[in-house]
Design a protein around this motif. Structure first.
Motif, short mmCIF file in Angstrom:
data_model
loop_
_atom_site.label_atom_id
_atom_site.label_comp_id
_atom_site.label_asym_id
_atom_site.label_seq_id
_atom_site.Cartn_x
_atom_site.Cartn_y
_atom_site.Cartn_z
N ASN A 435 0.85 -1.20 0.00
CA ASN A 435 0.00 0.00 0.00
C ASN A 435 0.88 1.24 0.00
OD1 ASN A 435 0.22 1.09 2.99
ND2 ASN A 435 -0.02 -1.15 3.15
N TRP A 436 0.27 2.37 -0.38
CA TRP A 436 1.04 3.60 -0.53
C TRP A 436 1.68 4.06 0.77
CZ3 TRP A 436 -1.84 7.56 -4.20
CH2 TRP A 436 -1.77 7.07 -5.51
N TYR A 437 0.94 3.95 1.87
CA TYR A 437 1.45 4.48 3.13
C TYR A 437 2.72 3.74 3.55
CZ TYR A 437 1.93 5.49 8.09
OH TYR A 437 2.43 5.85 9.31
N ASP A 438 2.68 2.41 3.54
CA ASP A 438 3.85 1.65 3.97
C ASP A 438 5.01 1.82 2.99
OD1 ASP A 438 2.69 0.72 6.29
OD2 ASP A 438 1.82 -1.04 5.34
N LYS A 439 4.70 2.00 1.71
CA LYS A 439 5.77 2.28 0.74
C LYS A 439 6.44 3.62 1.05
CE LYS A 439 3.74 -0.34 -3.11
NZ LYS A 439 4.84 -1.30 -3.36
N ALA A 440 5.60 4.63 1.35
CA ALA A 440 6.16 5.95 1.69
C ALA A 440 6.98 5.88 2.97
CB ALA A 440 5.03 6.98 1.83
N LYS A 441 6.49 5.13 3.97
CA LYS A 441 7.26 4.99 5.21
C LYS A 441 8.57 4.26 4.96
CE LYS A 441 6.52 5.82 8.85
NZ LYS A 441 6.96 7.01 9.63
N ALA A 442 8.57 3.28 4.07
CA ALA A 442 9.80 2.54 3.78
C ALA A 442 10.84 3.46 3.16
CB ALA A 442 9.50 1.36 2.84
N VAL A 443 10.41 4.34 2.24
CA VAL A 443 11.34 5.30 1.64
C VAL A 443 11.80 6.31 2.68
CG1 VAL A 443 11.60 7.10 -0.10
CG2 VAL A 443 10.35 4.99 -0.66
N GLU A 444 10.87 6.78 3.52
CA GLU A 444 11.21 7.75 4.55
C GLU A 444 12.26 7.20 5.51
OE1 GLU A 444 8.56 10.60 7.41
OE2 GLU A 444 8.30 8.44 7.70
N ASP A 445 12.11 5.93 5.87
CA ASP A 445 13.04 5.31 6.82
C ASP A 445 14.35 4.86 6.18
OD1 ASP A 445 11.08 5.68 8.71
OD2 ASP A 445 10.30 3.63 8.57
N TYR A 446 14.39 4.78 4.86
CA TYR A 446 15.57 4.25 4.18
C TYR A 446 16.83 5.05 4.52
CZ TYR A 446 18.82 3.42 0.31
OH TYR A 446 19.94 3.15 -0.42
N PHE A 447 16.70 6.36 4.59
CA PHE A 447 17.88 7.20 4.77
C PHE A 447 18.49 7.01 6.16
CE2 PHE A 447 15.03 9.33 1.77
CZ PHE A 447 15.87 9.41 0.66
#
Length: 738
Positions: A435-447
């Protein structure tokens, strides 16, 4: 427990009272310079602890009293149920403590509950009170604590909003009285006399008069100008100069040209505005939607601006607002004039401002002020707003735009020559999510989970054939918030999730607490910042914060009514810490961008950079832990005469050989010295042994010394002597634990 009292006891009580006043000076500034409330409970606890120590209450009883006090206060502050009766609060209490301990072990300081922080504060006060009792009752020395108190007050007065003018006067009065009375106590102990009323009065009255006269004279005397200038501007200017580099350096602050990103920066603590509000906010200004590979531009100009006036609903809706959300107000007092207005998330209406009309740009979300059809800079204005609430279920149910009919093409735009490996990396990061939310959180946390470093100096500008995001993700992996926010927007767009780039300011630094839940925040050019917003069809625009050492400070309340009936704990962003003025946030005057981090200006998960970032992110918690550990270490060191004998006994019981007795005797001499029976340099062992025996009323030291001299001067065998004298040695060394 004490049953009879003398003037010596009364003077000791005065010492404990004066010590409490000194400790109180450590707690007075807490409520003003932090967001800690209900400080009076901690003050009462400190006084209670010292009182129990003065009356020499059995440690089990006093410990039970203090533990009960802590439980009652924590239950009152954090649980809306009776202490005794209905409500299983204690189970929830232990659960919260357990979770916070686990989070502490995992170094997730931001997730630790306020209840656990309060408990740690109580424990710290408990240890501090014991240390003060030890200094008073045993050592009869308080100069070190007094010195640290003076340093503490002066530092806060210099570098924080706290006014220590009267505090330093109180510290001088209480401290000198305390040190004077302790001097009297030490003399009485050395001479082994009981203090009478006359002796205490002959000492205390002249001492009090002398301190009062000297303090009054110092207060009334004319004051010369400071010899040294205020160190704060000097330190700030030094930091600014340190940020300069050969490749061209920018200064922090809001700007409108974001077409060329990159480059180093220097800090600028010029005040932009002060905000009076309950809780810090992210202050929004505008968005941009077109990424060029080098920076940001607007895809088009607005056909027209939407006008509105005071006390009229603002034509700006970022997301769906729960009608039950409580309405709040914020007053903005402008120092650095702009013709745009800053606003919190979910603004309802402007209720004050010296402008005839305000105009909203639907393309950039920028709001400007007008008077007589001309742009005008406002000195102050006031917003009415409500904090948005996002449904976790709605966020996680979003897998696409569906049939919403919303045109998001400008928020999916990417340059034609965008390197393919950006999309490949994003797909790899988001592959496990559906889902979009978890994908966005995954990118946010990647850094924050990889070797990305927050860097203020030597930040490269991409070459003509280089992409700004590609360079950051795969080559440099260092930069400030422009790098992080731009990269997240581009990565999400590469997998067809609409996102946009947002500019504004972080919350600022608290300079005053008004006592009604509101605080005054100073927002400077160092607080200029950029972040990310992601579009969810059923909700609207939701903010995300990818910059390392930041967390989104918008108050996010999640709906956890999951269909399975299970309750999940979402990753709720915690409020961002007040930025450190010594760690400027990179927003360039020309590009209008910024980023922010702690004092060290770096972040990463590996090696030295990871350590520096961890320290900058958890400064307060580490200071608290350091104080607790240092206090415990100091307590162990100062009480070593009580526990060291038992360590020595266990050590020498298992030792054998001809050198055991001489070493044990030497250890006994050192322990007697720690106890207070120091041997004079010219004193013989026999004379010293008699002095020790006279003190304890035994003949043990003389017998031990006689055997030691036989070994030392007659070269007699030591093995048998140690086996015969070990119990005698143990009996004597145990006496030094009293």
């Amino acid at each position: 427990m004490k049953t009879e009292y003398s003037w010596g006891d009364i003077s000791t009580l005065i010492l404990y009272v004066l010590s409490f006043f000194l400790l109180w000076e450590w707690l007075r500034p807490v409520e003003q310079i932090t967001e800690t409330a209900n400080v009076h409970f901690f003050i009462i606890f400190a006084g209670l602890s010292l009182l129990l120590y003065y009356f020499e209450i059995n440690w089990i009883i006093s410990g039970a009293i203090k533990t009960l006090f802590i439980l009652i206060v924590l239950q009152y502050l954090y649980f809306d149920v009776p202490f005794i009766g209905e409500g299983e609060w204690f189970g929830e209490f232990t659960s919260l403590i357990g979770e916070s301990v686990v989070l502490t072990v995992q170094q997730n300081w931001g997730g630790v509950s306020d209840l656990f922080r309060s408990l740690l504060f109580f424990v710290l006060l408990w240890l501090t009170a014991y240390l003060m009792h030890y200094w008073l009752a045993v050592r009869k020395q308080m100069f070190l604590f007094y010195l640290f108190t003076v340093i503490y007050i002066t530092i806060l007065d210099t570098f924080s909003p706290y006014d220590g003018s009267m505090a330093i006067v109180r510290v001088i009065l209480f401290g000198f009285l305390l040190l004077g009375l302790l001097g009297l106590q030490r003399m009485a102990d050395n001479e082994r006399i009981a203090l009478s009323m006359g002796q205490v009065q002959r000492w205390l009255i002249p001492l009090a008069l002398l301190i009062a006269f000297s303090s009054a004279a110092a207060y009334a005397a004319p004051k010369s100008e400071p010899i040294w200038p205020d160190p704060v501007p000097f330190i700030t200017s030094f930091n600014e100069g340190a940020g300069q580099g050969p490749g061209g350096v920018n200064r922090l602050g809001y700007g409108v040209d974001d077409s060329e990103l990159g480059g180093s920066f220097i800090g600028d603590d010029t005040e932009v505005f002060e905000a009076t509000v309950q809780g810090d906010q992210y202050w929004r200004i505008e968005t941009k939607d077109t990424y060029t590979g080098k920076g940001w531009e607007q895809s088009r100009e607005a056909d027209s601006l939407t006008p509105f006036i005071l006390n009229e609903p603002t034509p700006l809706t970022l997301s769906e607002i729960n009608e039950e959300s409580e309405t709040q107000t914020v007053s903005i007092d402008v120092s650095l004039g702009y013709n745009h207005v800053v606003y919190p998330y979910a603004p309802d209406q402007l209720i004050q401002g010296d402008a005839e009309e305000f105009r909203y740009n639907p393309v950039s979300d920028k709001i400007t002020s007008y008077r007589n059809d001309e742009l005008v800079e406002l000195d102050e204005y006031e917003w009415e707003f409500r904090e948005p609430r996002y449904s976790l279920q709605a966020l996680r149910n979003t897998t696409g735009l569906g049939d919403s009919g919303t045109d998001m093409s400008q928020y999916l735009q990417l340059p034609e020559n965008l390197p393919e490996r950006i999309r490949d990396l994003t797909l790899e990061i988001t592959e496990p999510e559906d889902n979009w939310y978890d994908k966005a959180k995954a990118v946010e946390d990647y850094f924050s989970r990889n070797d990305f470093v927050y860097e203020q100096e030597d930040v490269p500008v991409p070459e003509d054939d280089e992409d700004y995001v590609d360079q950051f993700l795969f080559e440099t992996q260092r930069g400030y918030c422009d790098n992080y926010s731009t990269s997240m927007v581009v990565m999400l767009r590469s997998i067809d999730i609409p996102a946009r780039w947002v500019k504004g300011y972080t919350g600022g630094e608290i300079i005053d607490n008004l006592g009604d839940g509101r605080s005054v925040y100073e927002v400077t050019n160092n607080n200029a910042h950029s972040w990310v917003e992601v579009f969810f069809p059923e909700i609207g625009w939701v903010p995300f914060e990818p910059t390392v050492s930041f967390s989104n400070n918008v108050s996010l309340s999640y709906d956890l009514d999951i269909e399975s009936g299970e309750t999940e704990t979402p990753e709720t962003p915690e409020p961002a810490e007040t930025p450190d003025p010594a760690a400027p946030t990179p927003l360039e005057e020309e590009t209008g961008l910024t980023g922010q981090v702690g004092d060290d200006g770096s972040n990463g998960t590996g090696g030295w950079t990871a350590f520096k970032t961890f320290v900058s992110e958890n400064r307060f918690t580490l200071i608290l832990i350091t104080l607790v550990v240092a206090g415990a270490g100091y307590l162990l060191y100062r009480t070593r005469n009580r526990w060291m004998p038992y360590v020595l006994i266990r050590y020498y019981r298992s030792r054998k050989g001809s050198d055991v007795y001489p070493k044990a005797y030497s250890s006994l001499l050192r322990q007697l010295g720690r106890y207070g029976l120091r041997r004079k340099e010219t004193q013989t062992l026999r004379s010293y042994a008699k002095e020790v025996d006279n003190f304890f009323g035994t003949h043990e030291m003389s017998r031990l010394t006689d055997q030691y001299e036989r070994i030392l001067y007659r070269s007699e065998a030591a093995d048998d002597k140690w086996s015969n004298m070990r119990e005698l040695w143990e009996d004597l060394i145990k006496k030094t634990t009293g």
